[in-house]
Design an enzyme around this catalytic site. Structure first.
Site, mmCIF file in Angstrom:
data_model
loop_
_atom_site.group_PDB
_atom_site.id
_atom_site.type_symbol
_atom_site.label_atom_id
_atom_site.label_comp_id
_atom_site.label_asym_id
_atom_site.label_seq_id
_atom_site.Cartn_x
_atom_site.Cartn_y
_atom_site.Cartn_z
ATOM 1 N N PRO A 11 0.782 -1.058 0.021
ATOM 2 C CA PRO A 11 -0.384 -0.018 0.171
ATOM 3 C C PRO A 11 0.610 0.876 -0.196
ATOM 4 C CG PRO A 11 -1.199 -1.517 1.699
ATOM 5 C CD PRO A 11 0.338 -1.569 1.284
ATOM 6 N N ASN A 12 0.678 2.039 -0.637
ATOM 7 C CA ASN A 12 0.745 3.680 -0.868
ATOM 8 C C ASN A 12 2.325 3.741 -1.518
ATOM 9 O OD1 ASN A 12 -0.965 4.926 0.880
ATOM 10 N ND2 ASN A 12 -0.377 3.462 2.154
ATOM 11 N N ARG A 19 5.306 12.179 -2.581
ATOM 12 C CA ARG A 19 4.968 12.297 -1.051
ATOM 13 C C ARG A 19 6.301 12.276 -0.549
ATOM 14 N NH1 ARG A 19 -0.066 11.959 1.434
ATOM 15 N NH2 ARG A 19 0.545 13.531 2.506
ATOM 16 N N TYR A 24 11.681 8.635 1.612
ATOM 17 C CA TYR A 24 11.596 8.106 0.906
ATOM 18 C C TYR A 24 12.497 8.534 -0.274
ATOM 19 C CZ TYR A 24 8.418 6.046 3.838
ATOM 20 O OH TYR A 24 7.050 5.420 4.869
ATOM 21 N N ASN A 75 8.026 -5.749 -0.487
ATOM 22 C CA ASN A 75 7.528 -4.464 -0.155
ATOM 23 C C ASN A 75 6.813 -4.055 0.173
ATOM 24 O OD1 ASN A 75 7.790 -2.184 1.572
ATOM 25 N ND2 ASN A 75 9.033 -0.669 -0.346
ATOM 26 N N ALA A 78 3.085 -0.861 5.056
ATOM 27 C CA ALA A 78 2.446 -0.580 5.891
ATOM 28 C C ALA A 78 2.441 -2.329 6.305
ATOM 29 C CB ALA A 78 1.642 0.311 6.349
ATOM 30 N N GLU A 99 12.734 -9.945 1.909
ATOM 31 C CA GLU A 99 11.889 -8.717 2.174
ATOM 32 C C GLU A 99 13.439 -7.436 1.902
ATOM 33 O OE1 GLU A 99 11.747 -8.341 6.504
ATOM 34 O OE2 GLU A 99 9.949 -6.704 6.626
ATOM 35 N N HIS A 101 13.187 -2.756 1.534
ATOM 36 C CA HIS A 101 12.748 -1.577 2.450
ATOM 37 C C HIS A 101 13.723 -0.293 1.125
ATOM 38 C CE1 HIS A 101 9.493 -3.709 4.735
ATOM 39 N NE2 HIS A 101 10.853 -4.420 5.002
ATOM 40 N N ARG A 108 13.399 3.655 12.469
ATOM 41 C CA ARG A 108 11.916 4.875 12.895
ATOM 42 C C ARG A 108 11.249 4.171 13.657
ATOM 43 N NH1 ARG A 108 9.558 4.497 6.876
ATOM 44 N NH2 ARG A 108 8.269 6.546 7.849
HETATM 45 O O1 CA2 Z 1 10.608 1.864 3.796
HETATM 46 C C1 CA2 Z 1 9.810 1.469 3.334
HETATM 47 O O2 CA2 Z 1 9.980 1.078 2.141
HETATM 48 C C2 CA2 Z 1 9.053 1.316 3.633
HETATM 49 O O3 CA2 Z 1 8.065 -0.089 3.436
HETATM 50 C C3 CA2 Z 1 7.252 2.600 3.042
HETATM 51 C C4 CA2 Z 1 6.136 1.930 4.064
HETATM 52 C C5 CA2 Z 1 6.362 1.746 5.497
HETATM 53 O O4 CA2 Z 1 5.062 1.300 6.199
HETATM 54 C C6 CA2 Z 1 7.286 0.911 6.273
HETATM 55 O O5 CA2 Z 1 7.490 1.039 7.424
HETATM 56 C C7 CA2 Z 1 8.788 0.847 5.353
HETATM 57 C C8 CA2 Z 1 5.359 3.504 3.235
HETATM 58 C C9 CA2 Z 1 4.986 3.113 1.991
HETATM 59 C C10 CA2 Z 1 4.290 4.545 1.515
HETATM 60 O O6 CA2 Z 1 4.811 5.009 0.698
HETATM 61 C C11 CA2 Z 1 4.684 6.606 0.819
HETATM 62 C C12 CA2 Z 1 5.710 6.926 -0.111
HETATM 63 C C13 CA2 Z 1 5.557 8.078 -0.914
HETATM 64 C C14 CA2 Z 1 3.882 9.258 0.534
HETATM 65 C C15 CA2 Z 1 3.559 8.081 1.307
HETATM 66 C C16 CA2 Z 1 4.264 6.840 1.261
#
Ligand code: CA2
Length: 139
Positions: A11-12, A19, A24, A75, A78, A99, A101, A108
């Site tokens: 997701p996302n 964003r 990121y 990946n 969340a 896995e 990321h 974090r």
């Molecule tokens: O660091 C990673 O790759 C994560 O899997 C990214 C997830 C986060 O919940 C994990 O803890 C670590 C979040 C992905 C959402 O990515 C976004 C990117 C831009 C704007 C909003 C969300």
């Protein structure tokens, strides 16, 4: 025909580069796909790269990987920190699972220190931005 490495995103991650660039980076998921594809090609491998915002779809794709992939990079975003369904689906695989990321969840918030993926994976690559995807393919 040789099977691809599945690279599944949760997701996302479609918002990557759009964003939260302070967390990121400014690269997009398309850029992550490009680095993964090019590292795979250098190794004589192919990839199947997908993203979904839906837990059930991710579980379906993990199940598909059982017969259709030679390895899985995931990946789960969340869902990494919440999904027993993803964990159970990964446990049913006999192919290698990595896995992956962008950020390093261990550095974090405490809620991100829990991973339902790690205990079903061969190993974890985290914290190298989109280059995590190339390293995960290599692994
Ligand atoms: O660091 C990673 O790759 C994560 O899997 C990214 C997830 C986060 O919940 C994990 O803890 C670590 C979040 C992905 C959402 O990515 C976004 C990117 C831009 C704007 C909003 C969300």
């Amino acid at each position: 025909m040789a099977k691809p490495i599945f690279i599944l995103n949760g997701p996302n991650l479609n918002l990557l580069g759009v964003r939260e660039p302070h967390i990121y980076g400014s690269a997009t998921l398309e850029d992550a796909q490009t680095v993964a594809r090019s590292r795979a090609a250098a190794l004589g491998e192919t990839i199947e790269f997908r993203q979904t915002n839906h837990e059930g779809v991710l579980v379906d794709w993990i199940q598909e990987a059982r017969l259709s992939a030679k390895a899985l990079v995931i990946n789960a975003a969340a869902l990494t920190h919440t999904s027993l369904a993803v964990h159970d689906a990964l446990k049913a695989l006999s192919i290698p699972v990595v896995e992956c990321h962008l950020s390093n969840p261990a550095a974090r918030e405490p809620v991100r220190h829990v991973s339902f993926v790690a205990s079903a994976a061969r190993g974890v690559i985290a914290g190298f931005g989109i280059h995590s995807y190339a390293l995960a393919v290599e692994a």
